[in-house]
Scaffold this motif. Structure first.
Motif, PDB file in Angstrom:
ATOM      1  N   ALA A  40       0.827  -1.207   0.000  1.00  0.00           N
ATOM      2  CA  ALA A  40       0.000   0.000   0.000  1.00  0.00           C
ATOM      3  C   ALA A  40       0.863   1.259   0.000  1.00  0.00           C
ATOM      4  N   ILE A  41       1.987   1.224   0.713  1.00  0.00           N
ATOM      5  CA  ILE A  41       2.894   2.374   0.710  1.00  0.00           C
ATOM      6  C   ILE A  41       3.431   2.618  -0.701  1.00  0.00           C
ATOM      7  N   VAL A  42       3.801   1.542  -1.390  1.00  0.00           N
ATOM      8  CA  VAL A  42       4.345   1.680  -2.749  1.00  0.00           C
ATOM      9  C   VAL A  42       3.306   2.309  -3.678  1.00  0.00           C
ATOM     10  N   TYR A  43       2.083   1.763  -3.647  1.00  0.00           N
ATOM     11  CA  TYR A  43       1.047   2.313  -4.524  1.00  0.00           C
ATOM     12  C   TYR A  43       0.622   3.716  -4.085  1.00  0.00           C
ATOM     13  N   GLY A  44       0.547   3.942  -2.772  1.00  0.00           N
ATOM     14  CA  GLY A  44       0.185   5.275  -2.284  1.00  0.00           C
ATOM     15  C   GLY A  44       1.214   6.320  -2.668  1.00  0.00           C
ATOM     16  N   GLY A  45       2.481   5.903  -2.694  1.00  0.00           N
ATOM     17  CA  GLY A  45       3.544   6.826  -3.090  1.00  0.00           C
ATOM     18  C   GLY A  45       3.486   7.221  -4.550  1.00  0.00           C
ATOM     19  N   LYS A  46       2.817   6.437  -5.362  1.00  0.00           N
ATOM     20  CA  LYS A  46       2.702   6.735  -6.795  1.00  0.00           C
ATOM     21  C   LYS A  46       1.599   7.738  -7.109  1.00  0.00           C
ATOM     22  N   VAL A  47       0.634   7.883  -6.201  1.00  0.00           N
ATOM     23  CA  VAL A  47      -0.570   8.674  -6.502  1.00  0.00           C
ATOM     24  C   VAL A  47      -0.226  10.110  -6.875  1.00  0.00           C
ATOM     25  N   ASP A  48       0.498  10.806  -6.010  1.00  0.00           N
ATOM     26  CA  ASP A  48       0.779  12.227  -6.271  1.00  0.00           C
ATOM     27  C   ASP A  48       1.667  12.420  -7.495  1.00  0.00           C
ATOM     28  N   GLY A  49       2.633  11.514  -7.689  1.00  0.00           N
ATOM     29  CA  GLY A  49       3.502  11.620  -8.862  1.00  0.00           C
ATOM     30  C   GLY A  49       2.744  11.420 -10.161  1.00  0.00           C
ATOM     31  N   LEU A  50       1.853  10.438 -10.170  1.00  0.00           N
ATOM     32  CA  LEU A  50       1.046  10.209 -11.374  1.00  0.00           C
ATOM     33  C   LEU A  50       0.118  11.387 -11.642  1.00  0.00           C
ATOM     34  N   TRP A  51      -0.458  11.939 -10.583  1.00  0.00           N
ATOM     35  CA  TRP A  51      -1.343  13.090 -10.746  1.00  0.00           C
ATOM     36  C   TRP A  51      -0.558  14.280 -11.292  1.00  0.00           C
ATOM     37  N   ALA A  52       0.628  14.516 -10.740  1.00  0.00           N
ATOM     38  CA  ALA A  52       1.454  15.644 -11.196  1.00  0.00           C
ATOM     39  C   ALA A  52       1.886  15.467 -12.641  1.00  0.00           C
ATOM     40  N   ALA A  53       2.057  14.211 -13.072  1.00  0.00           N
ATOM     41  CA  ALA A  53       2.445  13.942 -14.457  1.00  0.00           C
ATOM     42  C   ALA A  53       1.264  14.020 -15.412  1.00  0.00           C
ATOM     43  N   GLY A  54       0.069  14.221 -14.871  1.00  0.00           N
ATOM     44  CA  GLY A  54      -1.113  14.352 -15.722  1.00  0.00           C
ATOM     45  C   GLY A  54      -1.833  13.039 -15.964  1.00  0.00           C
ATOM     46  N   GLU A  56      -4.267  11.103 -14.686  1.00  0.00           N
ATOM     47  CA  GLU A  56      -5.350  11.061 -13.708  1.00  0.00           C
ATOM     48  C   GLU A  56      -5.866   9.641 -13.495  1.00  0.00           C
ATOM     49  N   ASP A  57      -5.992   8.882 -14.578  1.00  0.00           N
ATOM     50  CA  ASP A  57      -6.482   7.507 -14.455  1.00  0.00           C
ATOM     51  C   ASP A  57      -5.489   6.644 -13.666  1.00  0.00           C
ATOM     52  N   GLY A  58      -4.205   6.836 -13.910  1.00  0.00           N
ATOM     53  CA  GLY A  58      -3.186   6.089 -13.175  1.00  0.00           C
ATOM     54  C   GLY A  58      -3.192   6.447 -11.705  1.00  0.00           C
ATOM     55  N   ALA A  59      -3.389   7.727 -11.387  1.00  0.00           N
ATOM     56  CA  ALA A  59      -3.452   8.167  -9.993  1.00  0.00           C
ATOM     57  C   ALA A  59      -4.662   7.555  -9.297  1.00  0.00           C
ATOM     58  N   ARG A  60      -5.786   7.509 -10.002  1.00  0.00           N
ATOM     59  CA  ARG A  60      -6.997   6.919  -9.428  1.00  0.00           C
ATOM     60  C   ARG A  60      -6.796   5.433  -9.165  1.00  0.00           C
ATOM     61  N   ARG A  61      -6.205   4.720 -10.133  1.00  0.00           N
ATOM     62  CA  ARG A  61      -5.971   3.277  -9.969  1.00  0.00           C
ATOM     63  C   ARG A  61      -4.985   2.996  -8.840  1.00  0.00           C
ATOM     64  N   ALA A  62      -3.937   3.803  -8.744  1.00  0.00           N
ATOM     65  CA  ALA A  62      -2.964   3.622  -7.665  1.00  0.00           C
ATOM     66  C   ALA A  62      -3.614   3.872  -6.307  1.00  0.00           C
ATOM     67  N   SER A  63      -4.480   4.876  -6.232  1.00  0.00           N
ATOM     68  CA  SER A  63      -5.181   5.172  -4.992  1.00  0.00           C
ATOM     69  C   SER A  63      -6.105   4.025  -4.602  1.00  0.00           C
ATOM     70  N   GLU A  64      -6.846   3.505  -5.560  1.00  0.00           N
ATOM     71  CA  GLU A  64      -7.755   2.387  -5.283  1.00  0.00           C
ATOM     72  C   GLU A  64      -6.985   1.141  -4.868  1.00  0.00           C
ATOM     73  N   THR A  65      -5.852   0.890  -5.518  1.00  0.00           N
ATOM     74  CA  THR A  65      -5.045  -0.278  -5.171  1.00  0.00           C
ATOM     75  C   THR A  65      -4.476  -0.141  -3.763  1.00  0.00           C
ATOM     76  N   ALA A  66      -3.999   1.049  -3.421  1.00  0.00           N
ATOM     77  CA  ALA A  66      -3.483   1.284  -2.071  1.00  0.00           C
ATOM     78  C   ALA A  66      -4.579   1.058  -1.035  1.00  0.00           C
ATOM     79  N   LYS A  67      -5.787   1.513  -1.338  1.00  0.00           N
ATOM     80  CA  LYS A  67      -6.907   1.339  -0.420  1.00  0.00           C
ATOM     81  C   LYS A  67      -7.234  -0.141  -0.220  1.00  0.00           C
ATOM     82  N   VAL A  68      -7.254  -0.906  -1.287  1.00  0.00           N
ATOM     83  CA  VAL A  68      -7.535  -2.345  -1.185  1.00  0.00           C
ATOM     84  C   VAL A  68      -6.485  -3.029  -0.318  1.00  0.00           C
TER      85      VAL A  68
END
Length: 110
Positions: A40-54, A56-68
């Motif tokens: 979850a830490i690995v996927y959560g760490g990707k969320v902001d970077g993916l969002w900053a890179a534009g 949005e779908d990758g950030a959403r998927r990373a967030s959902e995966t971290a939550k699971v």
């Protein structure tokens, strides 16, 4: 040209939850609960970077995966905590000498 900075990600990174889960997993259940927390830490760490890179779908998927993975780890840590409590009660009951148990039974029979 400078591009305007993107606003903060609307998706949660679940880092506080996953870090707490990792620490509790390491303390309560011999790393079994820590593995989902680390994932979850690995996927959560990707969320902001993916969002900053534009992405949005990758950030959403990373967030959902971290939550699971946080929920999976929480379930494992919860089960481990229950198991540890049961084991503590069983261990504590074996510390009572048989003579004391016999005396209590005799007292109850009256």
């Amino acid at each position: 040209m400078n591009q305007p900075a993107r606003a903060a990600s609307p998706y949660s990174n679940y880092l506080p939850w996953s870090i707490t889960l990792t620490v509790l997993g390491a303390c309560l259940c011999c790393l079994i609960g820590s593995v989902p927390g680390i994932v979850a830490i690995v996927y959560g760490g990707k969320v902001d970077g993916l969002w900053a890179a534009g992405d949005e779908d990758g950030a959403r998927r990373a967030s959902e995966t971290a939550k699971v993975w946080c929920w999976v780890g929480t379930a494992l840590v919860g089960l481990s905590l229950i198991g540890n409590l049961v084991r503590a009660f069983i261990d504590a009951s074996t510390l009572v000498p048989q003579a004391v148990i016999d005396q209590l039974q005799d007292a109850l029979r009256g």
